[in-house]
Design a protein around this motif. Structure first.
Motif, PDB file in Angstrom:
ATOM      1  N   ARG A 192       0.834  -1.211   0.000  1.00 55.84           N
ATOM      2  CA  ARG A 192       0.000   0.000   0.000  1.00 55.84           C
ATOM      3  C   ARG A 192       0.865   1.257   0.000  1.00 55.84           C
ATOM      4  N   ALA A 193       1.955   1.226   0.757  1.00 58.51           N
ATOM      5  CA  ALA A 193       2.834   2.392   0.820  1.00 58.51           C
ATOM      6  C   ALA A 193       3.534   2.624  -0.521  1.00 58.51           C
ATOM      7  N   LEU A 194       4.065   1.568  -1.109  1.00 57.31           N
ATOM      8  CA  LEU A 194       4.790   1.725  -2.371  1.00 57.31           C
ATOM      9  C   LEU A 194       3.863   2.086  -3.525  1.00 57.31           C
ATOM     10  N   GLN A 195       2.598   1.773  -3.411  1.00 60.04           N
ATOM     11  CA  GLN A 195       1.650   2.187  -4.444  1.00 60.04           C
ATOM     12  C   GLN A 195       1.709   3.698  -4.644  1.00 60.04           C
ATOM     13  N   VAL A 196       1.925   4.437  -3.571  1.00 53.56           N
ATOM     14  CA  VAL A 196       2.033   5.896  -3.666  1.00 53.56           C
ATOM     15  C   VAL A 196       3.221   6.276  -4.546  1.00 53.56           C
ATOM     16  N   GLU A 197       4.354   5.612  -4.348  1.00 54.89           N
ATOM     17  CA  GLU A 197       5.544   5.914  -5.145  1.00 54.89           C
ATOM     18  C   GLU A 197       5.351   5.486  -6.595  1.00 54.89           C
ATOM     19  N   TYR A 198       4.755   4.313  -6.807  1.00 54.26           N
ATOM     20  CA  TYR A 198       4.503   3.850  -8.170  1.00 54.26           C
ATOM     21  C   TYR A 198       3.651   4.864  -8.938  1.00 54.26           C
ATOM     22  N   GLU A 199       2.581   5.302  -8.306  1.00 53.29           N
ATOM     23  CA  GLU A 199       1.661   6.214  -8.989  1.00 53.29           C
ATOM     24  C   GLU A 199       2.264   7.608  -9.162  1.00 53.29           C
ATOM     25  N   ALA A 200       3.153   8.006  -8.260  1.00 52.39           N
ATOM     26  CA  ALA A 200       3.832   9.295  -8.414  1.00 52.39           C
ATOM     27  C   ALA A 200       4.699   9.289  -9.669  1.00 52.39           C
ATOM     28  N   ILE A 201       5.389   8.184  -9.907  1.00 54.23           N
ATOM     29  CA  ILE A 201       6.235   8.065 -11.100  1.00 54.23           C
ATOM     30  C   ILE A 201       5.383   8.018 -12.359  1.00 54.23           C
ATOM     31  N   ALA A 202       4.365   7.168 -12.342  1.00 53.90           N
ATOM     32  CA  ALA A 202       3.523   7.006 -13.529  1.00 53.90           C
ATOM     33  C   ALA A 202       2.770   8.296 -13.867  1.00 53.90           C
ATOM     34  N   SER A 203       2.355   9.038 -12.854  1.00 52.50           N
ATOM     35  CA  SER A 203       1.580  10.254 -13.099  1.00 52.50           C
ATOM     36  C   SER A 203       2.395  11.334 -13.797  1.00 52.50           C
ATOM     37  N   GLN A 204       3.712  11.237 -13.713  1.00 55.01           N
ATOM     38  CA  GLN A 204       4.591  12.203 -14.376  1.00 55.01           C
ATOM     39  C   GLN A 204       4.916  11.782 -15.811  1.00 55.01           C
ATOM     40  N   GLY A 205       4.330  10.664 -16.240  1.00 57.38           N
ATOM     41  CA  GLY A 205       4.524  10.225 -17.609  1.00 57.38           C
ATOM     42  C   GLY A 205       5.752   9.366 -17.835  1.00 57.38           C
ATOM     43  N   PHE A 206       6.398   8.950 -16.751  1.00 57.99           N
ATOM     44  CA  PHE A 206       7.570   8.097 -16.889  1.00 57.99           C
ATOM     45  C   PHE A 206       7.165   6.625 -16.925  1.00 57.99           C
ATOM     46  N   LEU A 207       7.959   5.835 -17.609  1.00 59.35           N
ATOM     47  CA  LEU A 207       7.843   4.390 -17.526  1.00 59.35           C
ATOM     48  C   LEU A 207       8.300   3.978 -16.126  1.00 59.35           C
ATOM     49  N   LEU A 208       7.520   3.138 -15.473  1.00 58.11           N
ATOM     50  CA  LEU A 208       7.851   2.660 -14.135  1.00 58.11           C
ATOM     51  C   LEU A 208       8.590   1.330 -14.238  1.00 58.11           C
ATOM     52  N   GLN A 209       9.772   1.261 -13.655  1.00 64.49           N
ATOM     53  CA  GLN A 209      10.468  -0.025 -13.551  1.00 64.49           C
ATOM     54  C   GLN A 209      10.437  -0.493 -12.109  1.00 64.49           C
ATOM     55  N   LEU A 210       9.923  -1.697 -11.887  1.00 68.84           N
ATOM     56  CA  LEU A 210       9.904  -2.307 -10.568  1.00 68.84           C
ATOM     57  C   LEU A 210      11.150  -3.165 -10.407  1.00 68.84           C
ATOM     58  N   ASP A 211      11.925  -2.908  -9.363  1.00 63.70           N
ATOM     59  CA  ASP A 211      13.124  -3.700  -9.090  1.00 63.70           C
ATOM     60  C   ASP A 211      12.767  -4.815  -8.125  1.00 63.70           C
ATOM     61  N   CYS A 212      12.792  -6.046  -8.631  1.00 67.33           N
ATOM     62  CA  CYS A 212      12.297  -7.207  -7.876  1.00 67.33           C
ATOM     63  C   CYS A 212      13.345  -8.317  -7.761  1.00 67.33           C
ATOM     64  N   PRO A 213      14.541  -8.030  -7.243  1.00 68.00           N
ATOM     65  CA  PRO A 213      15.511  -9.107  -7.084  1.00 68.00           C
ATOM     66  C   PRO A 213      15.031 -10.177  -6.118  1.00 68.00           C
ATOM     67  N   ASP A 214      14.130  -9.797  -5.221  1.00 65.75           N
ATOM     68  CA  ASP A 214      13.592 -10.745  -4.249  1.00 65.75           C
ATOM     69  C   ASP A 214      12.977 -11.967  -4.899  1.00 65.75           C
ATOM     70  N   LEU A 215      12.458 -11.819  -6.110  1.00 63.27           N
ATOM     71  CA  LEU A 215      11.747 -12.914  -6.763  1.00 63.27           C
ATOM     72  C   LEU A 215      12.687 -13.993  -7.285  1.00 63.27           C
ATOM     73  N   ALA A 216      13.994 -13.784  -7.151  1.00 63.64           N
ATOM     74  CA  ALA A 216      14.995 -14.809  -7.462  1.00 63.64           C
ATOM     75  C   ALA A 216      16.037 -14.885  -6.356  1.00 63.64           C
ATOM     76  N   LEU A 217      16.595 -13.733  -5.999  1.00 69.65           N
ATOM     77  CA  LEU A 217      17.692 -13.651  -5.018  1.00 69.65           C
ATOM     78  C   LEU A 217      17.353 -14.265  -3.672  1.00 69.65           C
ATOM     79  N   GLU A 218      16.143 -14.028  -3.185  1.00 69.48           N
ATOM     80  CA  GLU A 218      15.821 -14.458  -1.824  1.00 69.48           C
ATOM     81  C   GLU A 218      15.803 -15.970  -1.658  1.00 69.48           C
TER      82      GLU A 218
END
Length: 391
Positions: A192-218
């Motif tokens: 819920r908290a990161l949704q704010v950051e995601y939408e802040a980036i997208a609202s400025q017209g930028f492509l949003l890249q999610l960094d998800c090393p956890d989905l392999a590294l962990e």
């Protein structure tokens, strides 16, 4: 999201080398030493102004701010969210632990380096709330201002611009929970908290890249002594959390990066891509950013055969290794790009990129700054060679 309609476009994975003076400021701040926040802001903005033209000169089509105004790819959240405090030492990497001689050499190499460590994060000791919207927005507007300034001056710009934000999974895995009753409750709060950051980036017209090393590294950190099923369950829950956080952002405006850790090491305890791809492909994103220059995973291009990912998803193929000082020959780069295009059966779904960032935490990069730019020029030249053959 831009597609490679008549040539292979070139991008990278986010973090680029920071100036030594800025790195020192971030390192001091991370150790709790007194640092003037205004000085960090000035140095970060100056670095941003320098990093954009460097990318364009190297031939990058889809570029970003190099994460110059952050101390790391995910640790900045401790300044933008409530609930964090104290510190703890992350679980060691299982592959490195298996080679004690290498482990000692690695420790000696980093012992005297001025850097921010991803392995000494805080803990969660209170309710997670996002309070850094002004800071996130400023990062966006600063980047937008540099791009618009170049446009007004008649200088070349990016074909498309992106900004990065971390997966809720890496926050939950790296920042120990000492507050929430369950991991699911903690994961939901971070989502819920990161949704704010995601939408802040997208609202400025930028492509949003999610960094998800956890989905392999962990798999070889937090889950190294647990059954594979436990890890895959974690991946599934993180993907669901991200999809919920992305519900207001069109999938074509988002790309997702996953990797096994941006470090030179054995990597012989890594989870296979074929185990996680069916789960991460469910993420509601338009592109998957995957490392295929990595000598432990280059062969896993074959996992993209058939209907492994959705027909509308692009692959940003890592064809440059971000952990070694070898400068790849452009012909090698071209061959790697062509292999991915052949596997997918459609070169318009391929973008050329790097395996990971070059400075994922300030000062932690293994590749010398001048070689980083040589690698990116080789990436651009390799993409040009591949384009001549594929289109």
């Amino acid at each position: 999201m831009q597609r490679s309609n008549d040539r292979i476009l070139v991008t990278h994975t986010g973090s680029l080398p920071r100036p030594p003076a800025l790195t020192k400021l971030y390192a001091m701040h991370s150790r709790g030493e007194p640092v003037d926040s205004a000085e960090i802001a000035r140095a970060g903005y100056a670095a941003l102004q320098e990093i954009v033209p460097k990318q364009i000169e190297a031939g990058i089509d889809i570029g970003n701010n190099g994460e110059q105004q952050r101390e790391g790819f995910f640790l900045h959240v401790r300044h933008r969210m409530t609930g964090f405090g104290g510190a703890w030492k992350r679980w060691p990497r299982a592959d490195v632990e298996g080679y004690p001689v290498f482990k000692r050499a690695l420790e000696q190499q980093f012992a005297s380096r001025e850097m921010v460590s991803n392995f000494a994060p805080p803990k969660v000791i209170g309710d997670i709330k996002y309070v850094g919207l002004a800071e996130a927005s400023r990062e966006c507007t600063d980047f937008r201002g540099v791009l618009e300034g170049r446009k007004r001056a008649g200088a070349n710009g990016f074909t498309e611009a992106f900004l990065t934000a971390p997966s809720p999974g890496i926050v939950v895995a790296a920042i120990r929970n000492e507050y929430y009753d369950t991991e699911d409750a903690y994961l939901a709060a971070v989502g819920r908290a990161l949704q704010v950051e995601y939408e802040a980036i997208a609202s400025q017209g930028f492509l949003l890249q999610l960094d998800c090393p956890d989905l392999a590294l962990e798999h070889h950190i937090s889950f190294q002594d647990r059954p594979i099923g436990d890890f895959l369950d974690f991946v599934e829950r993180v993907v669901a959390t991200i999809n919920d956080a992305l519900r207001n952002i069109p999938r074509e405006n988002v790309r997702m990066h996953v990797c096994w850790g941006n470090y030179e090491g054995p990597h012989d305890r890594d989870v296979a891509l074929e185990k996680i791809l069916p789960l991460i492909a469910r993420m509601n994103v338009g592109a998957l950013v995957l490392p295929f220059a990595n000598p432990r995973h280059a062969h896993e291009v074959r996992c993209l055969r058939g209907k492994a990912i959705a027909d509308d998803q692009v692959v940003v193929a890592g064809v440059i290794d971000s952990t070694t000082n070898f400068v790849e020959h452009p012909e090698v780069v071209a061959e790697r790009i062509e292999r991915v295009a052949k596997t997918l059966g459609d070169p318009t779904r391929v973008t050329a990129g790097t395996d990971c960032g070059f400075d994922t935490a300030a000062g932690a990069g293994r590749v010398a700054e001048d070689i980083v730019w040589a690698k990116l020029r080789a990436l651009s030249e390799g993409a040009r060679i591949a384009s001549d053959r594929l289109f």
